[in-house]
Design a protein around this motif. Sequence first.
Motif, PDB file in Angstrom:
ATOM      1  N   GLN A  14      42.608 -12.218  37.556  1.00 31.20           N
ATOM      2  CA  GLN A  14      42.363 -13.780  37.826  1.00 31.20           C
ATOM      3  C   GLN A  14      42.392 -14.032  39.246  1.00 31.20           C
ATOM      4  N   ARG A  15      42.507 -13.127  40.142  1.00 30.83           N
ATOM      5  CA  ARG A  15      42.666 -13.304  41.492  1.00 30.83           C
ATOM      6  C   ARG A  15      41.253 -12.648  42.206  1.00 30.83           C
ATOM      7  N   PRO A  16      40.456 -13.612  43.004  1.00 30.63           N
ATOM      8  CA  PRO A  16      39.346 -12.969  43.752  1.00 30.63           C
ATOM      9  C   PRO A  16      39.563 -11.850  44.557  1.00 30.63           C
ATOM     10  N   GLU A  17      38.919 -10.943  44.895  1.00 31.42           N
ATOM     11  CA  GLU A  17      38.750  -9.904  45.917  1.00 31.42           C
ATOM     12  C   GLU A  17      39.017 -10.486  47.419  1.00 31.42           C
ATOM     13  N   ARG A  18      39.704  -9.892  48.188  1.00 31.65           N
ATOM     14  CA  ARG A  18      39.806 -10.232  49.712  1.00 31.65           C
ATOM     15  C   ARG A  18      38.345 -10.184  50.220  1.00 31.65           C
ATOM     16  N   CYS A  58      52.985  -5.557  46.784  1.00 32.46           N
ATOM     17  CA  CYS A  58      51.956  -5.470  47.635  1.00 32.46           C
ATOM     18  C   CYS A  58      50.474  -6.080  47.011  1.00 32.46           C
ATOM     19  N   GLY A  59      50.465  -6.241  45.803  1.00 23.93           N
ATOM     20  CA  GLY A  59      49.134  -6.661  45.068  1.00 23.93           C
ATOM     21  C   GLY A  59      48.063  -5.544  45.541  1.00 23.93           C
ATOM     22  N   LYS A  60      46.922  -6.309  45.735  1.00 17.22           N
ATOM     23  CA  LYS A  60      45.487  -5.300  46.232  1.00 17.22           C
ATOM     24  C   LYS A  60      45.673  -4.793  47.592  1.00 17.22           C
ATOM     25  N   GLY A  61      46.725  -4.804  48.275  1.00 16.16           N
ATOM     26  CA  GLY A  61      46.878  -4.095  49.212  1.00 16.16           C
ATOM     27  C   GLY A  61      46.426  -4.606  50.649  1.00 16.16           C
ATOM     28  N   GLY A  62      45.962  -5.720  50.607  1.00 10.73           N
ATOM     29  CA  GLY A  62      45.309  -6.151  52.030  1.00 10.73           C
ATOM     30  C   GLY A  62      46.244  -6.105  53.387  1.00 10.73           C
ATOM     31  N   ARG A  85      45.428   0.224  41.523  1.00 11.79           N
ATOM     32  CA  ARG A  85      44.244   0.880  41.405  1.00 11.79           C
ATOM     33  C   ARG A  85      43.194  -0.043  42.236  1.00 11.79           C
ATOM     34  N   ALA A  86      43.050  -1.122  42.334  1.00 10.31           N
ATOM     35  CA  ALA A  86      42.565  -1.990  43.205  1.00 10.31           C
ATOM     36  C   ALA A  86      42.705  -1.730  44.635  1.00 10.31           C
ATOM     37  N   ALA A  87      44.076  -1.531  44.928  1.00  9.41           N
ATOM     38  CA  ALA A  87      44.433  -1.055  46.459  1.00  9.41           C
ATOM     39  C   ALA A  87      44.048   0.007  46.927  1.00  9.41           C
ATOM     40  N   ARG A  88      44.278   0.859  45.915  1.00 11.89           N
ATOM     41  CA  ARG A  88      43.927   2.424  46.440  1.00 11.89           C
ATOM     42  C   ARG A  88      42.165   2.356  46.648  1.00 11.89           C
TER      43      ARG A  88
END
Length: 224
Positions: A14-18, A58-62, A85-88
């Motif tokens: 549900q969260r947009p990508e950075r 850390c979520g998606k790691g930005g 997976r998105a962060a990596r």
Amino acid sequence: MTDIATAWNQYSGQRPERRPTNARGETTWFNWTQYPDHGPGVEVLGLQPGSRVLDLGCGKGGNIAHLATLGMTAVGVDVSPVQLRAARGRWGAVPGLSLERADAVTYLSQNAKGFDAAYSVYGAAWFTNPDDLIPLVFKALRPGGVLAFSQRPPVEGCYDCQASYIPRGDDEDPLVVRRWDYPEDEWRRRLLDYGFTTVQARTVEAPAGRRRTGTLMVRAERAG
């Protein structure tokens, strides 16, 4: 109560990508608040190249990827395999960055130590019982180390353990996770009780333009 990994897997979708770049054209940056290009930055942590820093949730790691690009040894921990997976996928090749799957308490309990700073941006510090989490963070920090976190300010009178709801489909009940809400003075008292010697808590006002919710920010130092 919903399994925590299931809940954050659902939230991830549900969260947009950075964005590829921020308003200054930077490809990595640090953001404490829920609004883009707003509020303080990495200076809150008071770190230098070579510092060891831990992102709790850390979520998606930005954010943690940005610290790695500044020359820090940067560790991001998250319970959601979908988030990781998105962060990596986006940040996995950044030198100095390590991404680990675990809940924050488990990771800290497994002899995590020697960090110059630990932080949470709408992450584990909000969604973990502070009596379980904060003493472990304190032990993981070096003398002079910093704990900092941001989250939504509490609704007046609605303190301690509260429920957050993560929506699903129209015909499905939302997923439910616990969060811990306290006013600024209560966070100051609690962190002093946990052993920190300098504690600051304040609300960063939302950007002007429409009615919005600010961001509660807390910063605590372990004695050097």
